[in-house]
Design a protein around this motif. Structure first.
Motif, mmCIF file in Angstrom:
data_model
loop_
_atom_site.group_PDB
_atom_site.id
_atom_site.type_symbol
_atom_site.label_atom_id
_atom_site.label_comp_id
_atom_site.label_asym_id
_atom_site.label_seq_id
_atom_site.Cartn_x
_atom_site.Cartn_y
_atom_site.Cartn_z
ATOM 1 N N LEU A 345 19.509 -46.037 28.589
ATOM 2 C CA LEU A 345 20.054 -47.269 28.685
ATOM 3 C C LEU A 345 18.601 -48.141 28.343
ATOM 4 N N ARG A 386 25.532 -37.913 34.896
ATOM 5 C CA ARG A 386 26.200 -38.850 35.145
ATOM 6 C C ARG A 386 25.439 -39.367 36.113
ATOM 7 N N PRO A 389 24.558 -44.373 34.515
ATOM 8 C CA PRO A 389 25.387 -45.190 35.449
ATOM 9 C C PRO A 389 24.622 -45.857 36.648
ATOM 10 N N GLU A 392 22.249 -48.682 35.311
ATOM 11 C CA GLU A 392 22.495 -49.865 34.414
ATOM 12 C C GLU A 392 22.203 -51.544 35.427
#
Length: 426
Positions: A345, A386, A389, A392
């Motif tokens: 990300l 996992r 996120p 983010e």
């Protein structure tokens, strides 16, 4: 705009998803998709993985949704020019296709070996299109004795993993100090290097190939900068991509092999930096200002970006740039290779520090955060998606680096230089 004619130049992932978003957004007019390949839009990620190993036939990679789209198709007919004043797309064969709005999603092509005669030798392959993958898979089925891959970026590493899974000997050469150094830096790249070597890859980093040599029209060896040679009867050239913008020459748009410049609403910019209200771009071909990097222009070769940016461009085409707002999707990417699922990300370019903030590389399950000037700019997970996120929000906000500490499953973060190349000027 809800009627009239919209033409989509580029019939791949971004073009298809943009066209679907136009219909979903209420566009009821004429919709035409133009593609240089004869195939309906297909998925590229399987080409370097399941297609090479024979698990999926190349023709089974067609993207879902193609058959339900209410559109005209011009396949096998590349765009060769753009008449902006007349609002006409020029096609090979002489057809002039008028439009009220144009979405440019022509993507990118494989960067070939720079010496044309050597690039044309039998056994020298690139890997970008469905036809490329089919040709390479057929060549691998013939069980070549020595496979050489030029380039240790994501494509080169994925191809190496797939080819090694077939039981073939593979050598990977790259002038960088580690695999994936340009994208993830030497810290993560060094971990990947260990996995590659553990899988039996002959990895030659810090090594430059200067010439490919053949006999009787077939490649036989690579000549190195230090004078040495590597025998090879099959070579995969994985030296990156060139954006498909050459057809825009003379159009007055700001385009080069690095992409077509766009504003925050995906409108194409002319050579003076002014947006064209009738022309938009999305996907690999688009170079746009990203707020996560201080609005520095970036061009992304990410599957997720192609989908999200195409949808954003469609909104701007129908409702206007102000209603659509600026495109600010957090870049996301994934790769499967050598038993690793790598996900990222954010934007790693320009990062000055990296820290392992979850897990442990010794277990091949960890997450690394990247910082720049004390702010979190990216995160990369290895077999630990996992956890991703949770980072983010920190990336969007530019939270202090490292962003999350003190968890029960966290090591004590020790930031180190990531070993990334110097940022390129905007």
């Amino acid at each position: 705009m809800r009627d009239g004619t919209i033409v989509v130049a580029g019939a791949s992932l971004a073009g298809l998803r943009g066209a679907e978003a136009l219909r979903a957004g209420g566009f009821s007019g004429r919709l035409v998709l133009v593609g240089d390949e004869p195939h309906l839009p297909y998925d590229r990620p399987p080409l370097s993985k399941h297609v090479l190993t024979g698990e999926i036939a190349p023709e089974r990679t067609t993207l879902p949704g193609v058959g339900t789209l209410a559109a005209e198709w011009r396949l096998g007919t590349p765009a060769v020019g753009l008449d902006r004043a007349g609002r006409v797309l020029l096609l090979a064969g002489g057809e002039r296709l008028p439009f009220d709005r144009l979405l440019i999603a022509t993507g990118a092509r494989a960067r070939p070996w720079p010496e044309p005669a050597a690039a044309a030798l039998a056994g020298v392959h690139t890997l970008r299109s469905r036809d490329d993958a089919a040709a390479l898979a057929a060549a691998l089925a013939a069980r070549p004795e020595r496979v050489l891959i030029l380039g240790a970026g994501f494509l080169g590493c994925e191809a190496a993993s797939s080819i090694r899974a077939l039981g073939l000997p593979v050598t990977v050469v790259d002038p960088a100090p580690s695999p994936l150094a340009g994208a993830l830096g030497q810290v993560i790249g060094g971990f990947v290097a260990g996995r590659m070597e553990g899988a039996g890859i002959d990895l030659r980093t810090g090594t430059e190939v200067t010439r490919l040599e053949g006999e009787d029209g077939r490649v036989r060896r690579a000549r190195l900068a230090d004078g040495g040679t590597i025998p090879a009867d099959l070579v995969v050239v994985a030296l990156g991509a060139v954006r498909n913008t050459d057809w825009l020459a003379g159009s007055g748009l700001d385009a080069d092999e690095g992409g077509l410049s766009c504003d925050r609403a995906c409108r194409a910019l002319d050579e003076a930096g002014r947006p064209d209200d009738a022309i938009f771009a999305a996907g690999d071909v688009a170079r746009f200002p990203h707020p996560l990097d201080g609005d520095r222009p970036v061009a992304l070769e990410h599957w997720g970006n192609a989908v999200a940016q195409a949808a954003h461009a469609a909104r701007a085409m129908l409702a206007g740039p102000e209603a659509a707002g600026p495109y600010a999707e957090v870049p996301a990417f994934w790769s499967n290779q050598f038993g690793l699922t790598i996900k990222s990300l954010g934007l790693t370019e320009g990062a000055d520090a990296v820290a392992i903030v979850q897990g442990d590389p010794r277990s091949a399950r960890f997450l690394a955060a990247y910082g720049r000037e004390g702010r979190t700019v990216a995160a990369v997970s290895i077999n630990a998606g996992r956890w991703l996120p949770a980072y983010e929000g920190a990336i969007r906000e530019g939270a202090p680096f490292p962003p999350i500490t003190g968890g029960a499953d966290q090591p004590r973060p020790k930031p180190v230089p990531p070993g990334l190349p110097a940022p390129q000027p905007a």
